[in-house]
Design an enzyme around this catalytic site. Sequence first.
Site, mmCIF file in Angstrom:
data_model
loop_
_atom_site.group_PDB
_atom_site.id
_atom_site.type_symbol
_atom_site.label_atom_id
_atom_site.label_comp_id
_atom_site.label_asym_id
_atom_site.label_seq_id
_atom_site.Cartn_x
_atom_site.Cartn_y
_atom_site.Cartn_z
ATOM 1 N N CYS A 83 -39.171 17.745 20.913
ATOM 2 C CA CYS A 83 -38.459 18.763 20.104
ATOM 3 C C CYS A 83 -39.929 20.247 20.057
ATOM 4 O O CYS A 83 -40.651 19.270 19.905
ATOM 5 C CB CYS A 83 -37.768 18.943 19.138
ATOM 6 S SG CYS A 83 -38.690 18.345 18.005
ATOM 7 N N ARG A 116 -27.775 5.687 14.837
ATOM 8 C CA ARG A 116 -29.292 5.204 13.960
ATOM 9 C C ARG A 116 -30.270 6.143 13.617
ATOM 10 O O ARG A 116 -30.626 5.846 15.336
ATOM 11 C CB ARG A 116 -29.207 4.080 13.306
ATOM 12 C CG ARG A 116 -29.750 3.439 14.045
ATOM 13 C CD ARG A 116 -30.066 1.758 14.151
ATOM 14 N NE ARG A 116 -30.612 0.898 15.210
ATOM 15 C CZ ARG A 116 -31.217 -0.355 14.357
ATOM 16 N NH1 ARG A 116 -31.301 -0.481 13.574
ATOM 17 N NH2 ARG A 116 -32.108 -1.233 15.393
ATOM 18 N N CYS A 172 -39.904 12.256 19.905
ATOM 19 C CA CYS A 172 -40.006 12.779 19.667
ATOM 20 C C CYS A 172 -40.371 14.215 20.195
ATOM 21 O O CYS A 172 -41.524 14.448 19.991
ATOM 22 C CB CYS A 172 -38.962 13.365 18.395
ATOM 23 S SG CYS A 172 -37.843 15.017 18.539
ATOM 24 N N PHE A 220 -20.384 -7.912 17.923
ATOM 25 C CA PHE A 220 -20.555 -9.071 18.954
ATOM 26 C C PHE A 220 -21.275 -9.383 17.637
ATOM 27 O O PHE A 220 -22.105 -10.693 18.674
ATOM 28 C CB PHE A 220 -20.725 -9.045 19.841
ATOM 29 C CG PHE A 220 -18.880 -8.523 19.855
ATOM 30 C CD1 PHE A 220 -17.890 -9.398 20.528
ATOM 31 C CD2 PHE A 220 -18.099 -7.609 20.519
ATOM 32 C CE1 PHE A 220 -16.891 -9.645 20.515
ATOM 33 C CE2 PHE A 220 -17.494 -7.107 21.444
ATOM 34 C CZ PHE A 220 -15.684 -7.833 20.808
ATOM 35 N N HIS A 221 -22.736 -9.292 17.177
ATOM 36 C CA HIS A 221 -24.153 -9.742 16.884
ATOM 37 C C HIS A 221 -23.743 -10.363 15.523
ATOM 38 O O HIS A 221 -21.766 -10.475 14.882
ATOM 39 C CB HIS A 221 -24.406 -8.537 16.125
ATOM 40 C CG HIS A 221 -26.096 -8.469 15.788
ATOM 41 N ND1 HIS A 221 -26.661 -9.764 15.196
ATOM 42 C CD2 HIS A 221 -27.512 -8.636 16.531
ATOM 43 C CE1 HIS A 221 -27.745 -9.733 15.089
ATOM 44 N NE2 HIS A 221 -27.667 -8.789 15.567
ATOM 45 N N CYS A 263 -35.491 13.189 13.906
ATOM 46 C CA CYS A 263 -36.577 13.853 14.399
ATOM 47 C C CYS A 263 -37.870 13.452 13.048
ATOM 48 O O CYS A 263 -37.594 14.377 12.115
ATOM 49 C CB CYS A 263 -36.429 14.913 14.909
ATOM 50 S SG CYS A 263 -38.718 16.255 15.102
ATOM 51 N N GLU A 315 -35.218 -9.585 8.712
ATOM 52 C CA GLU A 315 -34.145 -9.964 9.618
ATOM 53 C C GLU A 315 -34.020 -11.230 10.552
ATOM 54 O O GLU A 315 -35.402 -10.911 10.953
ATOM 55 C CB GLU A 315 -33.867 -8.567 10.325
ATOM 56 C CG GLU A 315 -32.813 -7.312 8.970
ATOM 57 C CD GLU A 315 -32.384 -6.186 9.873
ATOM 58 O OE1 GLU A 315 -32.432 -7.001 11.259
ATOM 59 O OE2 GLU A 315 -31.867 -5.262 9.198
ATOM 60 N N GLU A 326 -22.315 -3.398 17.097
ATOM 61 C CA GLU A 326 -22.701 -4.505 16.691
ATOM 62 C C GLU A 326 -21.773 -5.516 16.534
ATOM 63 O O GLU A 326 -22.311 -7.115 15.371
ATOM 64 C CB GLU A 326 -24.474 -4.566 15.490
ATOM 65 C CG GLU A 326 -25.127 -3.743 16.114
ATOM 66 C CD GLU A 326 -26.535 -3.818 15.315
ATOM 67 O OE1 GLU A 326 -27.550 -4.605 15.624
ATOM 68 O OE2 GLU A 326 -26.439 -2.877 14.335
ATOM 69 N N ASN A 332 -35.005 1.928 7.600
ATOM 70 C CA ASN A 332 -35.159 0.891 7.982
ATOM 71 C C ASN A 332 -35.248 1.052 9.913
ATOM 72 O O ASN A 332 -34.774 2.407 10.064
ATOM 73 C CB ASN A 332 -33.580 0.266 8.007
ATOM 74 C CG ASN A 332 -32.750 -0.621 9.102
ATOM 75 O OD1 ASN A 332 -33.139 -1.736 8.706
ATOM 76 N ND2 ASN A 332 -32.290 -0.909 10.427
ATOM 77 N N GLU A 333 -36.217 0.024 9.800
ATOM 78 C CA GLU A 333 -36.569 -0.009 10.869
ATOM 79 C C GLU A 333 -37.115 1.010 11.614
ATOM 80 O O GLU A 333 -36.922 1.863 12.696
ATOM 81 C CB GLU A 333 -36.012 -1.141 12.321
ATOM 82 C CG GLU A 333 -35.106 -2.425 12.249
ATOM 83 C CD GLU A 333 -34.803 -3.343 12.775
ATOM 84 O OE1 GLU A 333 -34.266 -4.207 12.971
ATOM 85 O OE2 GLU A 333 -33.943 -2.184 13.607
#
EC number: 3.2.1.23
Length: 671
Positions: free
Chosen positions: A166, A117, A164, A364-365, A121, A314, A362, A155-156
């Site tokens: 580059c 996710r 970054c 097993f989250h 850049c 969250e 994710e 998101n986040e």
Amino acid sequence: MTRSHTDQAWPTTGLSFGGDYNPEQWDRAVWREDVELMKQAGVNIVSLGIFAWGLLETAEGHYDWEWFDEIVDLLEEHGITIDLATPTAAPPSWLLAAHPEFPPVDRDMTRHWAGARLGWCPSNPEFRTHALRIVRAVAERYGSREHVVMWHVSNEFGGGNGHCYCDVSAEAFRRWLAEKYGTLDALNAAWGTAFWGHNFTDFSEIIPPRGNDSKNPSLMLDFDRFSSDELLAHYLAERAVLQQITPDTPITTNFMVGAEADATDYARWAPHMDVLANDHYTRSSDLLPQQDVAFSGDRMRSLTTDRRPWLLMEHSTSAVSWQPRNRAKNPGELSRNALSHIAHGADGVMFFQWRASRAGAEQFHSAMVPHAGANTKIFREVTALGAQLHRLSPVMGSRVRPATIGILFDNEAGWAMREGVKPNNFMPYGPAVRAWHAAFWRRGESIDVIPPWNDYSGYKTLIVPQLFLVSDETAARLGDFVAAGGTLIVTAFSGIVDENNQVRLGGYPGAFRDVLGVWGEEFYPLQDGETFELDNGWTGSEWTEHLHTVSAAPLAHFSHGPLAGEPAITLRTLDGGGRAIYVAAGLDNQSIGDLLALLVPAQDSLVGAPDPDLEIGVREAGTRRFVFLINHGQRTVSADVTGRELLTDTEVHGSIQVPAGEVRVVETSAD
């Protein structure tokens, strides 16, 4: 759109409760079961579409809205509001295949591969063009829906693309530096480039701090600042599109505020949020996770000058999936964590995610509906929490009781601590701050964790833990605070460098020498396993220093070692009653508590003598007061309070029993 009695836009009519919903992971047959279970649990809002870009825009400019229309309609049919995401956190595979230059590049110049996710850049203008196209398309199609009550931008931010390195980022960094410094002479002076002969003669010579060799810490700090600004610029670009199309819908993004220096400078981002939102996860290795929850809430609340309510976007129902060993939460811990966030100022709690994934990174989250389904401990606790939040509706819009204690926290100080070599490279910023917060938290007191530029009025005590970088303005304001009668406690390795990450000359602790009335000539960091003891019996590890008093008096001395007999803790008292304390030693938790017991009187407790297992939180609205009593222990404890207990709807006359692992919230009078 509803409003709380704080007159701030809020997405739900009661305390917000729900989680990330990813229906694209499931067959349509599951969708109706989902919404029925949501109603059963008391869910009133879900975050939708966060990772759906590739399923909505199947090729450039070609959209598949049918499935998303169906789920939007279904949620509306069941009265569940939507926090609708701009899905830019996860660029589509077709876009990354066409533009392999979009993913960020690590410090060692390794480009990220597609599949994670936030694989983009922040400085790439062509990526932003694609991102704003999907933002506009989503906003135009769904922005007029009444049950779309808030925008969730990406998101986040920074959770995968915080930096970054580059060539596109390098060019953007040069432009940022040229705007900040104006001339190369100013930049060379600020960075001290004469060291190692790294004087720049053209902005084109400057590159990001690539590689793993020792780099100029001033350059590294500016790259941290630049990186935060680039992400903020992207957020603001998406926000501008949403404001143009839906000017009355509140806009937010989810922070990741905790005890460490953040990837982005949230305190400087906060003014751009209509609703402040945070993601917070405890760690399995944490010996005091409940205090980490409180610390995060106290920081979130203090990001705004009016300390308005915020949203927990969250957290987890049980184990996460990204730690070395992922501990399941104990019975009742889900509720205690959630209600602690409410006690510390949140007006809603949400989870990642609604239904546990079968596949993907994710899988097993934990989730609100686990792999085993609804007939489980987790879903029963989720449903119980939904009922609790409904009963706590009167709390909505109230503010946490004003604190008289403030702890300064600054991401730039944390970045400066992290970047470049230090006398002791095993003293990260976050634990130092959290240790002092924990001492007050154990006393059941309200604490604000504030940016250094916040207003200091109203505080009786300010703590400055390991504020390595500090501006002249902040140092002067702290001096004024002491002159006005306040108590200031400064800990070791504070005030050492200026805004350019250059050491302040004339002796340590640099910016705070005058107000503290001391100066230090040399650091004596301890080796692994070494400890010290003071002549009053206090102990600690990690840090000592050779200190001289000028206008301060020693409170304690080192009792042995090369600094035996030298001052370790000092006190300067001003004529107006102000006090400035310097702690030139890495005290352990017990000793920090002892020092505070000596110098900072405990606030008047509203519930009698607090039990060590009992977390106390207080929110107020006018003459109404809400006392949160959270029992983290294994035995029943009592608290002195009178009023109406909201979760059990019972009257309390003088004293209440709080069973082990449970929570009680008593509404009483603030008179």
